[in-house]
Enzyme design. Sequence first.
Site, PDB file in Angstrom:
ATOM      1  N   LYS A 121       0.791  -1.069   0.132  1.00 23.78           N
ATOM      2  CA  LYS A 121      -0.197   0.101  -0.089  1.00 23.78           C
ATOM      3  C   LYS A 121       0.848   1.219   0.038  1.00 23.78           C
ATOM      4  O   LYS A 121       0.547   2.261  -0.834  1.00 23.78           O
ATOM      5  CB  LYS A 121      -0.891   0.114   1.227  1.00 23.78           C
ATOM      6  CG  LYS A 121      -1.761   1.191   1.431  1.00 23.78           C
ATOM      7  CD  LYS A 121      -1.228   2.066   2.510  1.00 23.78           C
ATOM      8  CE  LYS A 121      -2.170   3.590   2.512  1.00 23.78           C
ATOM      9  NZ  LYS A 121      -1.627   4.392   3.488  1.00 23.78           N
ATOM     10  N   ASP A 139      -5.948   0.951   0.668  1.00 22.26           N
ATOM     11  CA  ASP A 139      -6.015   1.189   2.083  1.00 22.26           C
ATOM     12  C   ASP A 139      -7.391   0.677   2.300  1.00 22.26           C
ATOM     13  O   ASP A 139      -8.216   0.165   1.973  1.00 22.26           O
ATOM     14  CB  ASP A 139      -5.515   2.771   2.592  1.00 22.26           C
ATOM     15  CG  ASP A 139      -6.906   3.332   2.109  1.00 22.26           C
ATOM     16  OD1 ASP A 139      -7.920   3.131   1.290  1.00 22.26           O
ATOM     17  OD2 ASP A 139      -6.823   4.620   2.590  1.00 22.26           O
TER      18      ASP A 139
END
Length: 219
Positions: A121, A139
């Site tokens: 991420k 996320d």
Amino acid sequence: MLTKKQIEYVLETMGEMFPNAECELTHSNPFELTIAVVLSAQCTDALVNKVTPHLFDKYKEPEDYIQAPLEELEQDIRKIGLFRSKAKNIKKLCQSLIEDYGGEIPTEKSELVKLAGVGRKTANVVASVAFGEPAIAVDTHVERVSKRLGICKWKDSVLEVEKTLMRKIPMEEWSDTHHRMIFFGRYHCKAQSPQCPECPLLEVCREGKKRMKKRGVVV
DNA sequence: CTCCCGATAT
DNA sequence: ATATCAGGAG
């Protein structure tokens, strides 16, 4: 599952709701951004932004983080939570920047993930925001929104969500989409209290319709 | 899968 | 008061 047409509509609507969606982490170069994103793991961007003004004022270069005593760095980021692991990661990260990358943040995702504290991420955020690479950082917001709307399946892993989004969305829209979904999730389709009754996407939203029905509201 | 942890929403 | 929030490492 939403059709491609419906997804187009969803992204368009999110764009209208949040025309100025962009990275909310305060930063002025790729290095600061990377530090900020590492700090933001399991923590809101708002909180990170409370710590970084002082942090970036005090630590300008990788060397500054390396030279500072660990305990001091820990105290400087304590508010963030998970501060012991993050302080260690940042020191390691800076060390490898010097040793392996000439003191600069690498631009390739495959290199970014090798840095301490940088997972998939974080690498996607840095690649996309700092270097303009097409990427969709999944996320918690992107994951939740994708699943609630029905863009992907409930049991999909984060990686599967990312792949699905990349498959269903044209590459030139990845970056905008990512930020719009984050804003939509953060400010509207919130984890604790989604604003379903006022949601312009209610008619296409799997979860929204279910929640409305539960409350006896006909949609 | 568990641990890491403070801030904030409820 | 306590549940929830928010990713990566080991």
